[in-house]
Design an enzyme around this catalytic site. Structure first.
Site, PDB file in Angstrom:
ATOM      1  N   TYR A  61      -0.131   1.513   9.073  1.00  0.00           N
ATOM      2  CA  TYR A  61      -0.210   2.389   7.903  1.00  0.00           C
ATOM      3  C   TYR A  61      -1.482   2.064   7.138  1.00  0.00           C
ATOM      4  O   TYR A  61      -1.769   0.893   6.860  1.00  0.00           O
ATOM      5  CB  TYR A  61       1.014   2.189   6.976  1.00  0.00           C
ATOM      6  CG  TYR A  61       0.869   2.996   5.719  1.00  0.00           C
ATOM      7  CD1 TYR A  61       1.360   4.290   5.642  1.00  0.00           C
ATOM      8  CD2 TYR A  61       0.172   2.483   4.614  1.00  0.00           C
ATOM      9  CE1 TYR A  61       1.178   5.062   4.500  1.00  0.00           C
ATOM     10  CE2 TYR A  61      -0.026   3.248   3.469  1.00  0.00           C
ATOM     11  CZ  TYR A  61       0.488   4.532   3.422  1.00  0.00           C
ATOM     12  OH  TYR A  61       0.282   5.296   2.301  1.00  0.00           O
ATOM     13  N   GLU A 100      -4.760   9.111   3.301  1.00  0.00           N
ATOM     14  CA  GLU A 100      -3.687   8.382   3.979  1.00  0.00           C
ATOM     15  C   GLU A 100      -3.762   8.644   5.483  1.00  0.00           C
ATOM     16  O   GLU A 100      -3.830   9.798   5.908  1.00  0.00           O
ATOM     17  CB  GLU A 100      -2.321   8.827   3.451  1.00  0.00           C
ATOM     18  CG  GLU A 100      -1.168   8.009   4.020  1.00  0.00           C
ATOM     19  CD  GLU A 100       0.191   8.536   3.586  1.00  0.00           C
ATOM     20  OE1 GLU A 100       0.553   9.671   3.950  1.00  0.00           O
ATOM     21  OE2 GLU A 100       0.907   7.805   2.873  1.00  0.00           O
TER      22      GLU A 100
END
Ligand code: ADP
Ligand code: MG
Length: 398
Positions: A109, A197
């Site tokens: 992530y 992101e």
């Protein structure tokens, strides 16, 4: 402003972030054609909507041939995809992205956000990729690596290497990881983003660091500096009420309640929403009409608020500092003559020239419910909405 995954990938790849081969399509046939053109054996068909969580909702499909690609596309095009990020109404699928399927070894992530406490860009990363960051922070909080960037020097190599090290990236891939981190950082900074992101960022079987997903959000107030980014706006993905407001220069956020709010000043708009809730109601929207509430602006605001079918009462709350209450009152009267408003209207005015403003409202002969304090205005709005929806039956208070 949000953009699509395929657009964010193109933006990031211009800053040196590696992405798999992929192509955009507007129809199932085009998707199959694009896949053939790209070559390879397996492809991922991905619904392009402004929300994540597509994989679990059926918006990301692995396909092995033309028929599978067409079938996956047919199940997507024109439909609404509901994910945990879209709300129950979902978002329409009008574009799909066909991407080469890559062999995944590890999922990471990676997020870049504006950290308001340190007033810096903060990198948030975790070796537990593939999960949403909210779940990671709930289930594996210790896996999260946070690092803020000193703006005077930018993201330095040593800092990027340290993040790679904490994520357990093997030494041979550190350089690729550093390039990815710096590419995201520069894209964020140079394009006035508020969020980048990549979830997941993957290490592939053949040892590459690739962004398999990408999300970017930009500061709407800085878009004038980046016309190439403003062009990426896709109105089909926005709340129609909000895009109409943006086109009219009003700051509006649609909500689920039924008391429409017309307020000058963002802080006062927030306080108005809170007070409505305190009085037992639910606001239908946030709307800041700004300091100079001209009659035209007030009329535009009424039109916008009334375009929401859930609105069953409208509360106008104006504090006139630089503004003048008589001017706003005239705006309200004019707006109510121009715009069809068939629900109770509650007006609270305070500040400069409040007496003149009240006189204008009283003289107008319009069934406006008046209030002096914010609490009173909220209570009257709630009881007006609860007791009756018709403006014509409302008693004009003295
Ligand atoms: P979302 O976050 O909206 O669910 P993603 O783009 O992250 O969508 O895709 C969901 C999952 O699908 C990823 O976590 C990854 O495991 C897999 N995936 C996505 N793109 C590819 C690809 N090109 N090759 C292989 N797997 C992929
Ligand atoms: Mg994702």
């Amino acid at each position: 402003m949000d953009i699509h995954e395929y657009q964010a990938k193109e933006v990031l790849s211009n800053f040196g972030v590696e992405i798999p081969a992929g192509a955009l399509a507007y129809s199932p046939e085009q998707a199959a054609y694009r896949a053939r053109e790209m070559g390879g054996e397996k492809w991922i068909v991905k619904a392009q909507i402004h929300a994540g969580g597509r994989g679990k909702a059926g918006g990301v499909k692995l396909c092995a041939d033309d028929q599978e690609i067409q079938a996956a596309c047919e199940a997507m095009f024109g439909r609404k995809l509901v994910t945990h990020q879209t709300g129950p109404e979902g978002k329409g699928i009008y574009r799909v992205y066909v991407e080469a399927a890559v062999p995944i070894d590890r999922e990471i992530y990676l997020g870049f956000v504006l950290d308001r406490t340190s007033q810096r860009i903060m990198i948030v990363a975790s070796a537990e990729g593939g999960m949403e960051i909210e779940d990671i922070s709930a289930e594996k909080p210790d896996s999260i690596v946070r690092s803020t960037v000193e703006p005077a020097v930018g993201l330095r190599d040593f800092q990027a290497r340290e993040i790679a090290f904490k994520l357990g990236i093997e030494p041979g891939l550190t350089q690729s990881m550093v390039r990815t981190l710096q590419g995201c950082y520069r894209a964020f900074r140079d394009l006035d983003a508020t969020m980048v992101e990549i979830n997941p960022l993957v290490i592939t079987g053949d040892n590459r660091v690739l962004a398999l997903d990408a999300k970017m959000t930009f500061d709407g107030n800085a878009l004038f500096r980046h016309p190439q980014i403003s062009e990426l706006r896709d109105k089909s993905q926005e709340d129609p009420r909000e895009s109409r407001a943006a086109d009219r220069g009003l700051s509006y956020v649609g909500l689920d309640g039924n008391i429409g709010c017309i307020v000058n000043g963002a802080g006062l708009a927030m306080a108005t929403m809170d007070t409505i809730k305190l009085a037992g109601g639910e606001p239908a929207n946030f709307l800041d009409i700004g300091g100079g509430a001209t009659p035209e602006r007030v009329a535009k605001a009424f039109r916008l608020v009334m375009s929401d079918k859930n609105v069953q009462a409208v509360l106008v709350n104006i504090f006139a500092g630089i503004n003048r209450c008589d001017w706003v009152a005239e705006g309200v009267v004019q707006a109510l003559k121009e715009v069809q408003v068939d629900v109770p209207v509650i007006v609270r005015l305070a500040g400069t020239n409040v007496e003149e403003g009240q006189k204008i409202l009283a003289k107008s002969g319009l069934p406006i419910i008046r209030a002096t304090t914010l609490m009173e205005a909220a209570e009257r709005s709630v009881s007006a909405w609860k007791s009756d929806n018709s403006l014509n039956l409302k008693v004009i208070s003295s």
